[in-house]
Design a protein around this motif. Structure first.
Motif, mmCIF file in Angstrom:
data_model
loop_
_atom_site.group_PDB
_atom_site.id
_atom_site.type_symbol
_atom_site.label_atom_id
_atom_site.label_comp_id
_atom_site.label_asym_id
_atom_site.label_seq_id
_atom_site.Cartn_x
_atom_site.Cartn_y
_atom_site.Cartn_z
ATOM 1 N N ARG A 1 0.831 -1.203 0.000
ATOM 2 C CA ARG A 1 0.000 0.000 0.000
ATOM 3 C C ARG A 1 0.874 1.265 0.000
ATOM 4 N NH1 ARG A 1 -2.478 0.593 4.611
ATOM 5 N NH2 ARG A 1 -4.117 1.923 3.778
ATOM 6 N N PRO A 2 1.509 1.576 -1.116
ATOM 7 C CA PRO A 2 2.347 2.770 -1.178
ATOM 8 C C PRO A 2 1.509 4.048 -1.139
ATOM 9 C CG PRO A 2 2.037 1.891 -3.364
ATOM 10 C CD PRO A 2 1.421 0.896 -2.411
ATOM 11 N N HIS A 3 2.158 5.157 -0.852
ATOM 12 C CA HIS A 3 1.546 6.461 -1.063
ATOM 13 C C HIS A 3 1.505 6.675 -2.574
ATOM 14 C CE1 HIS A 3 2.133 7.292 3.206
ATOM 15 N NE2 HIS A 3 3.372 6.850 3.065
ATOM 16 N N ALA B 1 -3.932 2.080 -1.446
ATOM 17 C CA ALA B 1 -2.859 3.042 -1.238
ATOM 18 C C ALA B 1 -2.860 3.466 0.222
ATOM 19 C CB ALA B 1 -3.049 4.266 -2.139
ATOM 20 N N ARG B 2 -1.711 3.922 0.702
ATOM 21 C CA ARG B 2 -1.606 4.376 2.095
ATOM 22 C C ARG B 2 -2.085 5.817 2.242
ATOM 23 N NH1 ARG B 2 0.800 1.523 5.856
ATOM 24 N NH2 ARG B 2 1.701 0.206 4.221
ATOM 25 N N SER B 3 -1.816 6.632 1.234
ATOM 26 C CA SER B 3 -2.345 7.996 1.153
ATOM 27 C C SER B 3 -2.414 8.365 -0.319
ATOM 28 C CB SER B 3 -1.467 9.002 1.919
ATOM 29 O OG SER B 3 -0.302 9.334 1.177
ATOM 30 N N VAL B 4 -3.198 9.395 -0.625
ATOM 31 C CA VAL B 4 -3.399 9.801 -2.020
ATOM 32 C C VAL B 4 -3.329 11.314 -2.129
ATOM 33 C CG1 VAL B 4 -5.104 9.979 -3.880
ATOM 34 C CG2 VAL B 4 -4.744 7.792 -2.719
ATOM 35 N N THR B 5 -2.543 11.777 -3.092
ATOM 36 C CA THR B 5 -2.550 13.184 -3.477
ATOM 37 C C THR B 5 -2.936 13.242 -4.952
ATOM 38 O OG1 THR B 5 -0.730 13.640 -1.929
ATOM 39 C CG2 THR B 5 -1.247 15.335 -3.563
ATOM 40 N N ALA B 6 -4.067 13.850 -5.246
ATOM 41 C CA ALA B 6 -4.587 13.917 -6.613
ATOM 42 C C ALA B 6 -4.517 15.363 -7.099
ATOM 43 C CB ALA B 6 -6.016 13.399 -6.670
ATOM 44 N N LEU B 7 -3.808 15.603 -8.185
ATOM 45 C CA LEU B 7 -3.608 16.932 -8.750
ATOM 46 C C LEU B 7 -4.514 17.094 -9.962
ATOM 47 C CD1 LEU B 7 0.306 16.763 -8.702
ATOM 48 C CD2 LEU B 7 -1.183 17.707 -6.912
ATOM 49 N N PRO C 1 -12.971 8.035 -0.468
ATOM 50 C CA PRO C 1 -11.636 7.662 0.026
ATOM 51 C C PRO C 1 -11.684 7.158 1.464
ATOM 52 C CG PRO C 1 -11.529 9.725 -1.179
ATOM 53 C CD PRO C 1 -12.984 9.399 -1.020
ATOM 54 N N VAL C 2 -10.908 6.119 1.725
ATOM 55 C CA VAL C 2 -10.834 5.556 3.073
ATOM 56 C C VAL C 2 -9.430 5.720 3.648
ATOM 57 C CG1 VAL C 2 -12.709 3.923 2.674
ATOM 58 C CG2 VAL C 2 -10.347 3.238 2.160
ATOM 59 N N VAL C 3 -8.574 6.490 2.968
ATOM 60 C CA VAL C 3 -7.220 6.777 3.446
ATOM 61 C C VAL C 3 -7.015 8.286 3.370
ATOM 62 C CG1 VAL C 3 -6.346 4.537 2.671
ATOM 63 C CG2 VAL C 3 -6.203 6.516 1.134
#
Length: 268
Positions: A81-83, A103-109, A199-201
């Protein structure tokens, strides 16, 4: 085994970077190196783009299959589960992973999937001419890549600061867009997208305030639809903010990851 090509650098928690439609892993530019100071960073070429081949059975061009192929790459690389960080269509894929918990965390641009029917014509008006322009003869592509004034004209839809694109990068991106077998299938499968996940992370959605492909109206819809995630506006940034302000993009990624790995990030 996954056939996705990638570049990898650094050590620490794993961060996977996912580009948008028509682009390639080099789109991450300085962000790749900045994050590699503290993380194990993997920048991928999506199937059918860059150096990654088109999907082969049992995989397809569908958007769900793209997410599954990325998750297959995680398994092949032993990533738990990578970022993940994604831009445009890549942002949509990452948000899907946020809902799936892969995923461990998500940043969506400027992620895809928050448009209305009215927006589709504008999106197509920007994307399709860019694709068609790449079929110009090589001397024309080389001329537009070489002259800064012409690069500004052709890349204005993507960046606030197209003058920062080097001649080499401009030509490489044009040829990638010209040759990528994934462009038309992704347009076909991608335009009907609507993001309906939850999202759950830890998740951040960050939008360039001068995005000409997916306008800030889309950011407003994302805020209304996903009030539980963190939202950010990227000042003086276009649709591909990694070029316009790599420092701010890296900061947003770090801030998102900090919600999971606070002790590691605070040390950097």
């Amino acid at each position: 085994m996954s056939t996705i090509e990638y570049s990898r650098k650094g050590s620490g928690p794993s961060v996977v970077l996912v580009h948008g439609i028509g682009h390639q892993r080099s789109a991450w530019g300085e962000v790749f190196d900045q994050l590699a100071q503290d993380f194990d960073v993997i920048a991928v070429d999506l199937p059918g783009f860059g150096r990654s081949p088109a999907p082969t059975a049992p995989h397809t061009w569908t958007m769900d299959s793209y997410v599954e192929q990325l998750e297959e790459l995680f398994a092949d690389l032993g990533l738990d589960r990578p970022h993940v960080v994604g831009n445009s269509l890549g942002g949509y894929f990452c948000l899907q992973m946020a809902a799936r918990g892969s995923a461990r965390s998500v940043t969506a641009l400027s992620p895809a999937g928050f448009w209305s029917r009215f927006d589709l014509a504008l999106i197509a008006t920007n994307l399709i001419p860019m694709k068609l322009a790449t079929y110009a003869p090589m001397p024309v592509l080389e001329l537009f890549a070489r002259k800064e004034s012409l690069r500004k004209i052709t890349m204005r839809a993507l960046y606030v600061h197209p003058e920062r694109v080097t001649e080499q990068a401009a030509l490489s991106d044009s040829l990638n867009l010209r040759r990528s077998p994934g462009f038309w299938p992704c347009v076909w499968h991608g335009l009907p997208l609507r993001y309906i996940g939850r999202p759950v992370v830890p998740t951040t959605i960050a939008w360039g305030d001068t995005d000409r492909i997916l306008s800030p109206r889309h950011a407003d819809r994302a805020r209304r639809g996903l009030p539980m995630v963190r939202h950010a506006s990227l000042r003086a940034c276009g649709h591909v903010p990694m070029l316009d302000d790599p420092d701010e993009v890296s900061r947003q990624v770090r801030q998102t990851i900090a919600e999971v790995d606070a002790p590691h990030i605070l040390a950097s």
